[in-house]
Scaffold this active site. Sequence first.
Site, PDB file in Angstrom:
ATOM      1  N   HIS A  80      -7.771   1.062   2.794  1.00  0.00           N
ATOM      2  CA  HIS A  80      -7.682   2.474   2.416  1.00  0.00           C
ATOM      3  C   HIS A  80      -7.985   3.392   3.596  1.00  0.00           C
ATOM      4  O   HIS A  80      -8.617   4.424   3.455  1.00  0.00           O
ATOM      5  CB  HIS A  80      -8.574   2.778   1.217  1.00  0.00           C
ATOM      6  CG  HIS A  80      -8.392   1.804   0.101  1.00  0.00           C
ATOM      7  ND1 HIS A  80      -7.239   1.768  -0.656  1.00  0.00           N
ATOM      8  CD2 HIS A  80      -9.165   0.797  -0.346  1.00  0.00           C
ATOM      9  CE1 HIS A  80      -7.343   0.776  -1.535  1.00  0.00           C
ATOM     10  NE2 HIS A  80      -8.480   0.181  -1.369  1.00  0.00           N
ATOM     11  N   ASP A 111      -1.086  -1.432   5.872  1.00  0.00           N
ATOM     12  CA  ASP A 111      -1.284  -0.013   5.592  1.00  0.00           C
ATOM     13  C   ASP A 111      -2.658   0.452   6.048  1.00  0.00           C
ATOM     14  O   ASP A 111      -3.412   1.005   5.290  1.00  0.00           O
ATOM     15  CB  ASP A 111      -1.133   0.258   4.088  1.00  0.00           C
ATOM     16  CG  ASP A 111      -1.438   1.717   3.752  1.00  0.00           C
ATOM     17  OD1 ASP A 111      -0.942   2.595   4.455  1.00  0.00           O
ATOM     18  OD2 ASP A 111      -2.185   1.956   2.795  1.00  0.00           O
ATOM     19  N   ILE A 114      -2.321   2.069  11.615  1.00  0.00           N
ATOM     20  CA  ILE A 114      -1.060   2.300  12.324  1.00  0.00           C
ATOM     21  C   ILE A 114      -1.149   3.679  12.967  1.00  0.00           C
ATOM     22  O   ILE A 114      -1.026   4.702  12.296  1.00  0.00           O
ATOM     23  CB  ILE A 114       0.153   2.193  11.377  1.00  0.00           C
ATOM     24  CG1 ILE A 114       0.165   0.844  10.658  1.00  0.00           C
ATOM     25  CG2 ILE A 114       1.444   2.444  12.130  1.00  0.00           C
ATOM     26  CD1 ILE A 114       0.237  -0.371  11.569  1.00  0.00           C
ATOM     27  N   GLY A 134       0.458   5.884   6.700  1.00  0.00           N
ATOM     28  CA  GLY A 134      -0.742   6.576   6.269  1.00  0.00           C
ATOM     29  C   GLY A 134      -0.816   8.033   6.665  1.00  0.00           C
ATOM     30  O   GLY A 134      -0.006   8.846   6.251  1.00  0.00           O
TER      31      GLY A 134
END
Length: 190
Positions: A80, A111, A114, A134
């Site tokens: 997250h 995810d 990056i 993201g």
Amino acid sequence: PWWWYDFLTTPKLEFASLSSTGGTVGELLDFAMDPTISYEDLRIIREMWPGKIAIKGVQTVEDSKKLTDLGVDGIVLSNHGGRQLDRAPIPFHLLPDVVREVGQDVEVVVDTGIMNGADIVASIALGAKFTLIGRAYLYGLMAGGREGVDKTIEILADQVVRTMKLLGAHSIEELTPQHVTQLERLGPIR
């Protein structure tokens, strides 16, 4: 100067998801993240839903294998963005082991972390089917609206191409784990 003018003269930003709940972001997360959800719930969803299912927020190789056994089509390795779980495993470090364990039948996506086109290339070289970007597009959106998002994508695409040229790779299919070096001191503690 225009940013400051807009900031001082426009209504404050609000989370759309909080406008109906009346709570804080923390309270919304507490409500949305139900700790009683289990693999049994996924079995029920799989029985009800004939389409593809991807699970986001996977943080271990063991969970990846279990989810694969339960018939998911995609696994999104994510902590997250470190916003809520800044001490959780780094998805990029999990990627090679997860890809090796789940095989080619499950799409593995990264995810978290990056920041540039080289991160995208490295993730694909280690077996990710693709990456999510993201916050990068949000920075572009805040800086320039739709044009800012387009510019963000253009910058990332240019960085991907440049990285591929520097590696001597002509296509994504040519990328292998040998194109990537992971620093051991930054790897997970074992």
